[in-house]
Write a protein that holds these residues in place. Structure first.
Motif, PDB file in Angstrom:
ATOM      1  N   MET A 183       0.845  -1.184   0.000  1.00  0.00           N
ATOM      2  CA  MET A 183       0.000   0.000   0.000  1.00  0.00           C
ATOM      3  C   MET A 183       0.885   1.239   0.000  1.00  0.00           C
ATOM      4  SD  MET A 183      -2.987   1.223   2.633  1.00  0.00           S
ATOM      5  CE  MET A 183      -4.213   0.215   1.843  1.00  0.00           C
ATOM      6  N   LYS A 184       0.498   2.217  -0.810  1.00  0.00           N
ATOM      7  CA  LYS A 184       1.258   3.460  -0.950  1.00  0.00           C
ATOM      8  C   LYS A 184       0.581   4.567  -0.132  1.00  0.00           C
ATOM      9  CE  LYS A 184       2.394   4.299  -5.140  1.00  0.00           C
ATOM     10  NZ  LYS A 184       2.339   4.774  -6.542  1.00  0.00           N
ATOM     11  N   GLU A 242       9.255   0.764   7.340  1.00  0.00           N
ATOM     12  CA  GLU A 242       9.696  -0.385   8.143  1.00  0.00           C
ATOM     13  C   GLU A 242       8.545  -1.354   8.385  1.00  0.00           C
ATOM     14  OE1 GLU A 242      11.477   1.287  11.661  1.00  0.00           O
ATOM     15  OE2 GLU A 242      13.281   1.913  10.581  1.00  0.00           O
ATOM     16  N   ALA A 243       7.308  -0.843   8.371  1.00  0.00           N
ATOM     17  CA  ALA A 243       6.118  -1.677   8.572  1.00  0.00           C
ATOM     18  C   ALA A 243       5.667  -2.341   7.272  1.00  0.00           C
ATOM     19  CB  ALA A 243       4.990  -0.835   9.163  1.00  0.00           C
ATOM     20  N   GLY A 244       6.433  -2.147   6.194  1.00  0.00           N
ATOM     21  CA  GLY A 244       6.128  -2.815   4.937  1.00  0.00           C
ATOM     22  C   GLY A 244       5.243  -2.037   3.982  1.00  0.00           C
ATOM     23  N   LEU A 245       5.036  -0.745   4.253  1.00  0.00           N
ATOM     24  CA  LEU A 245       4.229   0.101   3.378  1.00  0.00           C
ATOM     25  C   LEU A 245       5.150   0.990   2.545  1.00  0.00           C
ATOM     26  CD1 LEU A 245       1.691   1.165   6.139  1.00  0.00           C
ATOM     27  CD2 LEU A 245       1.262  -0.507   4.332  1.00  0.00           C
ATOM     28  N   GLN A 246       4.666   1.455   1.413  1.00  0.00           N
ATOM     29  CA  GLN A 246       5.396   2.453   0.642  1.00  0.00           C
ATOM     30  C   GLN A 246       4.952   3.810   1.169  1.00  0.00           C
ATOM     31  OE1 GLN A 246       4.068   1.489  -3.374  1.00  0.00           O
ATOM     32  NE2 GLN A 246       6.190   1.045  -3.878  1.00  0.00           N
ATOM     33  N   LEU A 295     -10.367   6.665   0.371  1.00  0.00           N
ATOM     34  CA  LEU A 295      -9.067   6.197   0.844  1.00  0.00           C
ATOM     35  C   LEU A 295      -9.022   6.210   2.371  1.00  0.00           C
ATOM     36  CD1 LEU A 295      -6.460   8.008  -1.466  1.00  0.00           C
ATOM     37  CD2 LEU A 295      -7.474   5.736  -1.729  1.00  0.00           C
ATOM     38  N   PRO A 296      -8.262   5.288   2.975  1.00  0.00           N
ATOM     39  CA  PRO A 296      -8.037   5.358   4.413  1.00  0.00           C
ATOM     40  C   PRO A 296      -7.053   6.482   4.717  1.00  0.00           C
ATOM     41  CG  PRO A 296      -6.812   3.529   3.484  1.00  0.00           C
ATOM     42  CD  PRO A 296      -7.622   4.131   2.362  1.00  0.00           C
ATOM     43  N   GLY A 297      -7.161   7.055   5.908  1.00  0.00           N
ATOM     44  CA  GLY A 297      -6.251   8.133   6.259  1.00  0.00           C
ATOM     45  C   GLY A 297      -6.220   8.417   7.743  1.00  0.00           C
ATOM     46  N   LEU A 306       1.519   5.638  15.174  1.00  0.00           N
ATOM     47  CA  LEU A 306       1.928   5.243  13.825  1.00  0.00           C
ATOM     48  C   LEU A 306       1.900   3.731  13.657  1.00  0.00           C
ATOM     49  CD1 LEU A 306       4.716   7.877  13.265  1.00  0.00           C
ATOM     50  CD2 LEU A 306       2.686   7.575  11.809  1.00  0.00           C
ATOM     51  N   ALA A 307       2.275   2.994  14.689  1.00  0.00           N
ATOM     52  CA  ALA A 307       2.219   1.523  14.623  1.00  0.00           C
ATOM     53  C   ALA A 307       0.765   1.062  14.448  1.00  0.00           C
ATOM     54  CB  ALA A 307       2.839   0.909  15.875  1.00  0.00           C
ATOM     55  N   GLN A 308      -0.153   1.683  15.188  1.00  0.00           N
ATOM     56  CA  GLN A 308      -1.581   1.342  15.046  1.00  0.00           C
ATOM     57  C   GLN A 308      -2.100   1.739  13.667  1.00  0.00           C
ATOM     58  OE1 GLN A 308      -3.294   3.483  18.360  1.00  0.00           O
ATOM     59  NE2 GLN A 308      -3.398   1.632  19.607  1.00  0.00           N
ATOM     60  N   PHE A 309      -1.682   2.897  13.179  1.00  0.00           N
ATOM     61  CA  PHE A 309      -2.095   3.368  11.858  1.00  0.00           C
ATOM     62  C   PHE A 309      -1.624   2.400  10.784  1.00  0.00           C
ATOM     63  CE2 PHE A 309      -1.270   6.213   8.136  1.00  0.00           C
ATOM     64  CZ  PHE A 309      -2.576   6.616   7.894  1.00  0.00           C
ATOM     65  N   ALA A 310      -0.362   1.983  10.851  1.00  0.00           N
ATOM     66  CA  ALA A 310       0.188   1.043   9.869  1.00  0.00           C
ATOM     67  C   ALA A 310      -0.558  -0.287   9.927  1.00  0.00           C
ATOM     68  CB  ALA A 310       1.683   0.836  10.110  1.00  0.00           C
ATOM     69  N   ALA A 311      -0.843  -0.756  11.132  1.00  0.00           N
ATOM     70  CA  ALA A 311      -1.582  -2.016  11.285  1.00  0.00           C
ATOM     71  C   ALA A 311      -2.975  -1.915  10.695  1.00  0.00           C
ATOM     72  CB  ALA A 311      -1.637  -2.415  12.763  1.00  0.00           C
ATOM     73  N   ALA A 312      -3.631  -0.785  10.908  1.00  0.00           N
ATOM     74  CA  ALA A 312      -4.970  -0.579  10.352  1.00  0.00           C
ATOM     75  C   ALA A 312      -4.937  -0.554   8.832  1.00  0.00           C
ATOM     76  CB  ALA A 312      -5.579   0.729  10.887  1.00  0.00           C
ATOM     77  N   LEU A 313      -3.885   0.015   8.257  1.00  0.00           N
ATOM     78  CA  LEU A 313      -3.763   0.060   6.798  1.00  0.00           C
ATOM     79  C   LEU A 313      -3.488  -1.321   6.217  1.00  0.00           C
ATOM     80  CD1 LEU A 313      -1.707   3.331   6.216  1.00  0.00           C
ATOM     81  CD2 LEU A 313      -4.186   3.003   6.006  1.00  0.00           C
ATOM     82  N   ARG A 314      -2.748  -2.128   6.942  1.00  0.00           N
ATOM     83  CA  ARG A 314      -2.401  -3.471   6.448  1.00  0.00           C
ATOM     84  C   ARG A 314      -3.559  -4.450   6.585  1.00  0.00           C
ATOM     85  NH1 ARG A 314       2.331  -2.701   9.446  1.00  0.00           N
ATOM     86  NH2 ARG A 314       1.590  -4.291  10.870  1.00  0.00           N
ATOM     87  N   SER A 315      -4.517  -4.162   7.454  1.00  0.00           N
ATOM     88  CA  SER A 315      -5.618  -5.134   7.667  1.00  0.00           C
ATOM     89  C   SER A 315      -6.767  -4.951   6.701  1.00  0.00           C
ATOM     90  CB  SER A 315      -6.136  -5.036   9.087  1.00  0.00           C
ATOM     91  OG  SER A 315      -6.719  -3.781   9.332  1.00  0.00           O
TER      92      SER A 315
END
Length: 151
Positions: A1-2, A27-31, A85-87, A142-151
């Motif tokens: 996800m970008k 680092e969480a695997g997102l672009q 889009l998520p944000g 930010l960790a929670q935000f990244a997790a929410a984007l990945r799910s």
């Protein structure tokens, strides 16, 4: 996800938080795309799949000058490409200013609502009167935000 990171900064602190966010999201695997002076054309050309706004607050609860052009362009055009889009928003401010505390972040949050951006994490408010390391203070959010984007 970008993820496109939009930032507005008066003294550079919000920009540092945005740079740190870019690093953590990658680092969480997102672009993560971050440019401090992002234009609407650059934002849309990047074809983001998520948005993150990081902004300080100036004056009587306003956005910093460097974010005004992009904010106005987004508000005036309401690009359909961003709808759905998520944000999320990270607002920086000083709680001693009372009603205008994190006003810049609130303005971006309202704009995201107008754009149809789905808030995946409640706005993070970073208080300058309590924090000397806002980039570190933003890490759990930010960790929670990244997790929410990945799910």
């Amino acid at each position: 996800m970008k993820v496109a990171i939009i930032s507005g900064s008066v003294y550079g602190t919000a920009e540092e938080v945005a740079r740190h966010a870019q690093k953590l999201l990658e680092e969480a695997g997102l672009q993560a795309l971050f440019s401090p002076r992002l234009s609407l054309e650059q934002l849309l050309a990047a074809e983001p799949q998520a948005l993150l706004a990081v902004t300080s607050t100036t004056g009587m609860g306003e956005l910093p000058d460097d974010l005004q052009p992009l904010y106005a362009a987004l508000r005036d055009s309401l690009p359909a490409a961003l709808r759905g889009l998520p944000g999320g928003v990270i607002g920086l401010g000083d709680a001693s200013y009372g009603d205008t505390y994190c006003g810049g972040g609130e303005q971006m949050r309202e704009l995201f609502t107008e754009l149809g951006v789905r808030e995946v994490s409640p706005m993070l408010r970073l208080d300058a009167s309590e924090s000397v390391t806002p980039e570190t203070d933003a890490e759990p959010w930010l960790a929670q935000f990244a997790a929410a984007l990945r799910s």
